[in-house]
Enzyme design. Structure first.
Site, PDB file in Angstrom:
ATOM      1  N   THR A  16      16.808-125.395   0.183  1.00  0.00           N
ATOM      2  CA  THR A  16      16.520-124.522  -0.961  1.00  0.00           C
ATOM      3  C   THR A  16      16.476-125.316  -2.256  1.00  0.00           C
ATOM      4  O   THR A  16      15.626-125.074  -3.119  1.00  0.00           O
ATOM      5  CB  THR A  16      17.572-123.405  -1.051  1.00  0.00           C
ATOM      6  OG1 THR A  16      17.489-122.597   0.123  1.00  0.00           O
ATOM      7  CG2 THR A  16      17.349-122.531  -2.275  1.00  0.00           C
ATOM      8  N   LYS A  37      10.097-116.599   0.914  1.00  0.00           N
ATOM      9  CA  LYS A  37      11.160-116.694   1.914  1.00  0.00           C
ATOM     10  C   LYS A  37      10.874-115.619   2.963  1.00  0.00           C
ATOM     11  O   LYS A  37      11.120-114.431   2.728  1.00  0.00           O
ATOM     12  CB  LYS A  37      12.532-116.463   1.263  1.00  0.00           C
ATOM     13  CG  LYS A  37      13.714-116.631   2.219  1.00  0.00           C
ATOM     14  CD  LYS A  37      13.944-118.082   2.565  1.00  0.00           C
ATOM     15  CE  LYS A  37      15.191-118.255   3.431  1.00  0.00           C
ATOM     16  NZ  LYS A  37      15.501-119.668   3.722  1.00  0.00           N
ATOM     17  N   GLY A 110      11.389-121.950   5.192  1.00  0.00           N
ATOM     18  CA  GLY A 110      11.844-121.397   6.457  1.00  0.00           C
ATOM     19  C   GLY A 110      13.345-121.188   6.496  1.00  0.00           C
ATOM     20  O   GLY A 110      14.062-121.401   5.510  1.00  0.00           O
ATOM     21  N   ALA A 201      23.035-135.281  -4.115  1.00  0.00           N
ATOM     22  CA  ALA A 201      24.034-134.280  -3.747  1.00  0.00           C
ATOM     23  C   ALA A 201      24.554-133.614  -5.012  1.00  0.00           C
ATOM     24  O   ALA A 201      24.771-134.263  -6.035  1.00  0.00           O
ATOM     25  CB  ALA A 201      25.181-134.937  -2.979  1.00  0.00           C
TER      26      ALA A 201
END
Length: 252
Positions: A16, A37, A110, A201
């Site tokens: 995402t 989505k 997905g 991250a």
């Protein structure tokens, strides 16, 4: 490239956030963007889902969710347990094409990996990609185990005559271990496609304005960014030879 399918090599790997970054980079280039989505699982009505998160991070993006199922399961199982109609590939294709008629770029995110089932007949995101003739962006993990998962995804794409757009590392660690550093060179071979991005991250926790400013620095030109894979990989090149490896200085 009006429609791009975004899939992962697994769950919780930053798909995402990568979708949001691609959207933000495209918006910065003056393009109109929609995020589709097909099936949001693990969310009850009213909760912000993945498409809403892309809007929060990227900015003025059109967001569309086709179905929502409350339990955090594969879409087919979640739909069955909710006694709801599943989402089918032809519905995904129709929705994506409608959005593409009004936007420069449509990102279809997905659920989990490429072959996660959408319905009892075994339809998957790959079937939607085939109907659309759309390239597939693969989001992969950085560390140990990612090469096998990436190679399996690439094999599934090849057997279905689908085109891999490239691979993006979904969550590049601030202090990458040896496996992650080596994987920068190995991921393109495993994927049969270029490495075209690495999102740090924690990027999803950035202030949205900061996220939008930085997004293009994480993505290669193929994704409207300015990220240089050679320079990024070279910055970790010295790590490929460990001090304890045979033949390395000081190795016994």
């Amino acid at each position: 490239m009006p429609i791009v399918i975004v899939t992962g090599t697994g769950t919780e790997i930053g798909k995402t956030v990568v979708t949001a970054a691609v959207a933000a980079a495209a918006l910065a280039r003056g393009r109109t963007v929609a995020v589709l989505k097909p099936a949001q699982t693990g969310m009850v009505p009213g909760e912000p889902g993945d498409a809403a998160e892309a809007v929060r991070l990227a900015g003025p993006v059109t967001a569309l969710e086709l179905a929502r199922f409350p339990e955090p399961l594969a879409p087919a199982t979640a739909a069955l347990r909710a006694r709801a109609e599943p989402v089918r590939p032809d519905e995904i294709a129709v929705a994506a094409e409608k959005l593409a008629a009004e936007h420069d770029l449509v990102l279809v995110e997905g659920s989990g990996g490429l072959l996660v089932r959408f319905d009892a007949a075994g339809a998957t995101l790959a079937d939607a990609a085939r109907l659309l003739g759309a390239p597939v962006l693969v989001v992969a993990e950085a560390g140990l185990g990612t090469l096998n998962a990436t190679a399996l995804t690439a094999e599934a794409l090849r057997t279905r005559s689908l085109t891999p757009l490239g691979v993006v590392v979904g969550s590049w660690p601030g202090t990458p271990g040896l496996a992650a550093r080596c994987n920068l060179a190995d991921l393109p071979d495993a994927a049969g496609a270029p490495l075209i991005g690495a999102v740090p991250a924690g990027a999803g926790a950035l202030d949205p304005v900061d996220f939008r400013t930085r997004a293009s620095t994480w993505l290669a030109p193929e994704l409207e960014g300015g990220w240089d894979v050679d320079a990024f990989t070279a910055s970790f090149a010295a790590s490929f030879v460990d001090a304890g490896a045979p033949g390395a200085p000081g190795a016994g």
